[in-house]
Design an enzyme around this catalytic site. Structure first.
Site, PDB file in Angstrom:
ATOM      1  N   LYS A   1       9.616  32.564  -1.193  1.00 38.75           N
ATOM      2  CA  LYS A   1       9.703  31.984   0.162  1.00 38.75           C
ATOM      3  C   LYS A   1      11.108  32.169   0.720  1.00 38.75           C
ATOM      4  O   LYS A   1      11.287  32.532   1.881  1.00 38.75           O
ATOM      5  CB  LYS A   1       9.327  30.495   0.113  1.00 38.75           C
ATOM      6  CG  LYS A   1       7.819  30.294  -0.037  1.00 38.75           C
ATOM      7  CD  LYS A   1       7.412  28.914  -0.481  1.00 38.75           C
ATOM      8  CE  LYS A   1       5.934  28.911  -0.851  1.00 38.75           C
ATOM      9  NZ  LYS A   1       5.463  27.708  -1.502  1.00 38.75           N
TER      10      LYS A   1
ATOM     11  N   GLN B   1       7.543  22.007  -2.775  1.00 38.63           N
ATOM     12  CA  GLN B   1       6.741  22.798  -3.710  1.00 38.63           C
ATOM     13  C   GLN B   1       5.956  21.859  -4.631  1.00 38.63           C
ATOM     14  O   GLN B   1       6.534  20.986  -5.284  1.00 38.63           O
ATOM     15  CB  GLN B   1       7.660  23.729  -4.525  1.00 38.63           C
ATOM     16  CG  GLN B   1       6.921  24.697  -5.404  1.00 38.63           C
ATOM     17  CD  GLN B   1       6.080  25.695  -4.604  1.00 38.63           C
ATOM     18  OE1 GLN B   1       6.524  26.269  -3.631  1.00 38.63           O
ATOM     19  NE2 GLN B   1       4.842  25.905  -5.032  1.00 38.63           N
TER      20      GLN B   1
ATOM     21  N   ASP C   1       3.582  23.132   6.173  1.00 40.62           N
ATOM     22  CA  ASP C   1       2.457  23.355   5.257  1.00 40.62           C
ATOM     23  C   ASP C   1       1.154  22.858   5.880  1.00 40.62           C
ATOM     24  O   ASP C   1       0.062  23.217   5.444  1.00 40.62           O
ATOM     25  CB  ASP C   1       2.697  22.555   3.960  1.00 40.62           C
ATOM     26  CG  ASP C   1       2.927  23.467   2.776  1.00 40.62           C
ATOM     27  OD1 ASP C   1       2.557  24.644   2.864  1.00 40.62           O
ATOM     28  OD2 ASP C   1       3.472  22.975   1.772  1.00 40.62           O
TER      29      ASP C   1
END
Ligand code: NAP
Length: 295
Positions: A54, A98, A121
């Site tokens: 990422k 994460q 997200d």
């Protein structure tokens, strides 16, 4: 006729190029640099690889990237304090936590602490709800990647019988919601299957578009699909290692057999996988534009 192989690697490349240009324009015209903060707690090797990828993609596209790698014994309070700081930081438009988090941290409480405007997200209940009523700011990354793969491969979604195998909050349910929207690139008739579905084949055989996110190798075999189906295989299963020690990855679909019947199919790896990070970048750009009042 052999199935068309839908390459997520290629489609992701196209979208990244579009994003690179858009980011350069945002900098030039509006002095705006989208910023993404990633938070990793602990040393899970797979999570480290994902966070690294990422960061690398952000930098390659011109996104400001901030990485917060915290020790495994970080307390929930310390993590919440960092999220609060990032929520208030104007350089940061997107916050990515994460998962999974260590067991002593309440995942729900942490995800709910992210400002919904920075929830790139798309997991915050505010964003889940907005998607449900057809007014999303952010689409969750993997499902959005699946929709883009279909659209950009010329697959007709409107009116199609879409069957989804899997009902998780991160793939199955949101992709069902996305394809059900009364919008372009959606308008499908959607069925969602799971482990209590009485006869999975009954449904999968009807599918014009079959999306599989079960996390089980060969959950879908050739006898379970009709000729001409379009198959999106979301599954990522590690089934061993090569002689060189590299993980052998397979999806949820018996690729070699199903591709003989399918009109189009995604491979694993190189299908849905590359789309997920790309859609995270797209959401970060959208978050920056929303914060600047440009959309
Ligand atoms: P999950 O939370 O484990 O959910 C799996 C779902 O599949 C559950 O709803 C389960 O039903 C259902 N299921 C499992 N086996 C089944 C079977 N044999 N028949 C019918 N339904 C079945 O998994 P997830 O997080 O959605 O992920 C699914 C797969 O996608 C995993 O392999 C994951 O690694 C992969 N994935 C890939 C990406 C990417 O970027 N490429 C992103 C996310 C996930 P119940 O609800 O009844 O248990």
């Amino acid at each position: 006729m052999p199935a068309q192989i839908i390459s997520g690697t290629e489609v992701a490349k196209q979208i990244r190029e579009e994003l690179r240009q858009e980011i350069a324009e945002l900098k030039q015209k509006h002095n705006l640099t989208p910023g993404l903060a990633t938070i990793l707690v602990g040393e899970d090797p797979a999570s480290q690889v994902y966070v690294g990828a990422k960061e690398k993609t952000s930098l390659a596209l011109g996104i400001y990237s901030e990485r917060h790698d915290l020790p495994a014994d970080t307390s929930e309070e310390e993590l919440l304090a960092l999220i609060d700081k990032l929520n208030k930081d104007p350089k940061i438009h997107g916050i990515l936590i994460q998962l999974p988090l260590p067991k002593h941290i309440n995942e729900t409480r942490v995800l709910y602490a992210v400002d919904p405007k920075k929830d790139v997200d798309g997991f915050h209940p505010v964003n889940v709800g907005k998607l449900m009523i057809g007014e999303p700011d952010y689409l969750p990354c993997t499902p959005h990647g699946i929709q883009q793969l279909l659209i950009r491969s010329g697959v007709k979604i409107e009116g199609a019988e879409v069957v989804i195998v899997g009902r998780s909050n991160i793939v199955g349910k949101p992709i069902a919601n996305i394809l059900l929207q009364k919008k372009e690139g959606a308008n499908a008739t959607v069925t969602v299957c799971h482990t209590r579905t009485r006869d999975i084949s009954l449904h999968t055989k009807r599918a014009d578009i079959l999306i599989v996110a079960a996390g089980k190798p060969k959950a879908i075999t050739a006898d379970m699909v009709k000729e001409g189906v379009v198959v999106i295989d979301v599954g990522v299963n590690r089934i061993g290692k090569t002689a060189e020690g590299k993980a052998i990855l397979v999806g949820d679909v018996d690729f070699d057999a199903v591709k003989e019947k399918a009109k189009a199919i995604t491979p694993v790896p190189g299908g849905v996988g590359p789309m997920t990070i790309t859609m995270l970048m797209l959401n970060t750009v959208k978050a920056a534009k929303l914060a600047a009042g440009l959309v």
